[in-house]
Design an enzyme around this catalytic site. Structure first.
Site, PDB file in Angstrom:
ATOM      1  N   ASN A 164       8.276 -10.724  -1.317  1.00 54.48           N
ATOM      2  CA  ASN A 164       7.530 -10.772  -0.061  1.00 54.48           C
ATOM      3  C   ASN A 164       7.665 -12.109   0.674  1.00 54.48           C
ATOM      4  O   ASN A 164       7.540 -12.161   1.884  1.00 54.48           O
ATOM      5  CB  ASN A 164       6.056 -10.467  -0.298  1.00 54.48           C
ATOM      6  CG  ASN A 164       5.472 -11.270  -1.437  1.00 54.48           C
ATOM      7  OD1 ASN A 164       6.038 -11.324  -2.536  1.00 54.48           O
ATOM      8  ND2 ASN A 164       4.342 -11.900  -1.198  1.00 54.48           N
ATOM      9  N   GLN A 179       7.999  -4.274  -0.315  1.00 54.94           N
ATOM     10  CA  GLN A 179       8.760  -4.871   0.782  1.00 54.94           C
ATOM     11  C   GLN A 179      10.108  -4.181   0.999  1.00 54.94           C
ATOM     12  O   GLN A 179      10.709  -4.308   2.058  1.00 54.94           O
ATOM     13  CB  GLN A 179       9.009  -6.358   0.490  1.00 54.94           C
ATOM     14  CG  GLN A 179       7.755  -7.191   0.377  1.00 54.94           C
ATOM     15  CD  GLN A 179       7.077  -7.438   1.717  1.00 54.94           C
ATOM     16  OE1 GLN A 179       7.664  -7.242   2.783  1.00 54.94           O
ATOM     17  NE2 GLN A 179       5.822  -7.856   1.676  1.00 54.94           N
ATOM     18  N   ALA A 230       2.140   2.154   2.827  1.00 49.85           N
ATOM     19  CA  ALA A 230       2.515   2.641   4.164  1.00 49.85           C
ATOM     20  C   ALA A 230       2.550   1.539   5.215  1.00 49.85           C
ATOM     21  O   ALA A 230       3.403   1.539   6.104  1.00 49.85           O
ATOM     22  CB  ALA A 230       1.538   3.734   4.608  1.00 49.85           C
ATOM     23  N   THR A 256     -11.095  11.766  -3.228  1.00 47.09           N
ATOM     24  CA  THR A 256     -10.656  12.626  -2.129  1.00 47.09           C
ATOM     25  C   THR A 256      -9.487  11.992  -1.401  1.00 47.09           C
ATOM     26  O   THR A 256      -9.508  10.800  -1.105  1.00 47.09           O
ATOM     27  CB  THR A 256     -11.828  12.845  -1.150  1.00 47.09           C
ATOM     28  OG1 THR A 256     -12.851  13.542  -1.858  1.00 47.09           O
ATOM     29  CG2 THR A 256     -11.402  13.655   0.064  1.00 47.09           C
ATOM     30  N   CYS A 307      -2.617 -25.572   3.022  1.00 50.73           N
ATOM     31  CA  CYS A 307      -3.552 -26.629   3.372  1.00 50.73           C
ATOM     32  C   CYS A 307      -4.973 -26.104   3.477  1.00 50.73           C
ATOM     33  O   CYS A 307      -5.928 -26.844   3.331  1.00 50.73           O
ATOM     34  CB  CYS A 307      -3.134 -27.258   4.701  1.00 50.73           C
ATOM     35  SG  CYS A 307      -3.840 -28.868   4.981  1.00 50.73           S
TER      36      CYS A 307
END
Lengths: 403, 137
Positions: A153, A181, A202, A242, A327
């Site tokens: 990533n 990714q 997604a 669900t 930082c």
């Protein structure tokens, strides 16, 4: 061109309008519970979920029965690692992963260490790739799972997934990958790659937030994970709750669009990314982080030495990017991924991740190049380190007071 | 995290960026922080015969708040005696710039830079450095 410009597509992506259109009816018109088996509202929802399951499975070369819906990739990572550990702990307690994984994998591994697992965190080489010999040397008869991310990533580096899977299987272990990714951006095929479990989401591929999936192989071998969410026995008992029908419909549509457009999109984005990278490397003392050949087409992570990343992002206020600098965090620790590559702390603090996406235009990239160059030059005029560098002072010769 | 207007102002139009001749006996230089920590400040003062700071310059490697803290410090230093300058407290900077808790270390660094610059000047001019007793959190 509208400002600010979004170049943080590894954090999340805007939803494609075609995805939104597909989802909308499932909020209020077709609102049924996919688990309601005895009326039309339920059947309609179930049909939509089944269709999405096919679209999603197709993107990664799986069968629709192998897709377990979750709330996202973090939950999928948790389910895979905790679920495999719980299911197979009689077979062994050893798990291998890498130091550059996402926190969803690393922190889950830390959690199961407390439950008796032994976890090996393989280091990576200076280009971000793991060393396959080191992986093989770390494998034992107790190893039940190898978990290595597909594409990173922060730096976009793509691991040799097929080779890693083969090593895991040689020792009778399962192979899991966090493909958050990579899926939808580059070809990912669970059969060709030998993947047993795969987590993805997604919202990294122009779909909605709050929905993801875990692919769980059904044959050769048949993989099982112990449920981490108990309840109504949804998703073949592996994940109760669900189903998020509109989200799943959107995820399906997003996968379908990625499959259709991946090839041309990867070409377009890597050309734009390369233009950005080449232009920015014209700045003195700037470096690309991570392997540039085995890399996702839309990412470039660049360090601008003697400039601090967060300060730089403030100067580039019309660009939404991210930095390896920390930082703002209490620890002040820069990116652990960049540190794993062996980058010194100051170079890690000086890094910016540019993440292009489906809606990034050439005009935006040109603007980003101009703003970044201007900002780096401006901040270097303010930087005592740059002045020392220009005077030929070796910064390592100075005794810094760490605070 | 949103920055305060004052931080943005100092960051966008930093005051007194530059370099004074550190070999000049009337110039005090403070270099604090470390590249590994993501913050380095260099603050310099020019002092006249009455121990009044007539000029101050800075250069900072760091985030927006670090740059703003040092820019503000140079503004405050000009015209002060070195004894009054020694009294500048990091919390004054926090208040003026409305720094959030995660950025307090930037103000601490600015205070350290002021004290280091003054002590450099003192030592150069045959005065004993002043030890700071303050404990930062």
């Amino acid at each position: 061109m509208n400002l600010p410009i979004y170049l943080d597509n590894n954090a999340t992506t805007p939803m494609d309008p075609r995805v939104l259109d597909a989802m909308l009816p499932y909020f209020n018109q077709k609102f049924g519970n996919a688990a309601s088996r005895n009326h039309a509202f339920g059947w309609v929802a179930e049909e939509a979920v089944d269709y999405a399951r096919e679209q999603i499975a197709k993107l990664i070369g799986a069968s629709e029965k192998e897709i377990i819906f979750t709330s996202g990739a973090t939950e999928a990572d948790n389910l895979a690692i905790k679920g495999v550990f719980e299911m197979y702990k009689d077979k062994g307690n050893h798990i291998i992963t890498t130091t550059t994984e996402h926190k969803a994998v690393l922190d889950t591994c830390k959690h199961i260490e407390k439950l008796g697992a032994r976890v090996t965190y393989l280091p990576v080489q200076s280009d971000g790739l793991i060393n396959l010999q080191e992986l093989e040397a770390a494998m034992t008869s107790e190893t039940i799972l190898v978990s290595v991310m597909y594409g990173n990533n922060e730096i976009g580096v793509i691991q040799p997934i097929k080779e890693i899977a083969a090593i895991a299987h040689k020792f009778g272990a399962l192979f899991m990958t966090d493909a958050t990714q990579a899926a939808g951006k580059i070809p990912v095929n669970v059969i060709a790659d030998g993947i047993d479990l795969l987590a993805f989401s997604a919202h990294k591929m122009y779909g909605p937030k709050g929905v993801g999936a875990l692919y769980v192989r059904r044959k050769g071998p048949r993989v099982k994970v112990t449920a981490q969410m108990d309840g109504g026995g949804h998703e073949r008992g592996m994940r109760s709750g669900t189903l998020n029908v509109p989200g799943i419909v959107g995820f399906g549509k997003a996968c379908e669009l990625c499959a259709l457009e991946m090839e041309s999109e990867a070409k377009r984005l890597s050309a734009l990314r390369d233009k950005l990278q080449t232009s920015l490397l014209q700045l003195e003392e700037s470096y690309v982080n991570g392997n540039v050949e085995h890399r996702l087409p839309h990412v470039a992570n660049i360090s601008f030495k003697y400039v601090e990343g967060e300060g730089l992002m403030m100067a580039m206020k019309d660009l939404a990017v991210s930095s390896g600098s920390a930082c703002t965090s209490a620890s002040l620790e820069p990116s652990y991924v960049l540190k794993s590559l062996g980058l010194s702390d100051d170079l890690a603090h000086s890094s910016i991740r540019f993440g292009l996406g489906r809606f990034t235009t050439e005009e935006e990239v040109d603007y980003a190049i101009e703003v970044t160059k201007k900002s780096v030059t401006h901040l270097r005029e303010l930087s005592p380190l740059w002045e020392m560098f220009k005077e030929g002072i070796d910064l390592d010769s100075i005794e810094w007071a760490e605070h | 995290m949103a920055y305060s207007d004052k931080v943005i102002d100092h960051y966008t139009n930093p005051r007194n960026v530059g370099t004074l001749d550190k070999s000049n006996v009337k110039v005090g230089t403070g270099l604090v922080g470390a590249p590994e920590c993501g913050d380095v400040m260099r603050l310099q003062i020019q002092v006249d015969d009455n121990n009044i700071i007539t000029d101050a310059k800075f250069k900072t490697f760091g985030c927006g708040s670090a740059i703003a803290s040092s820019s503000l410090a140079t503004e405050w230093l000009k015209g002060k005696t070195i004894d009054d300058a020694m009294k500048i407290d990091n919390m004054d900077i926090v208040e003026e710039l409305a720094l959030p808790p995660v950025k307090i270390h930037c103000s601490v660094l600015a205070e350290d830079a002021i004290k280091a610059a003054i002590n450099d000047f003192r030592v150069k001019n045959g005065l004993a450095p002043i030890e700071s007793e303050k404990v930062h959190h």
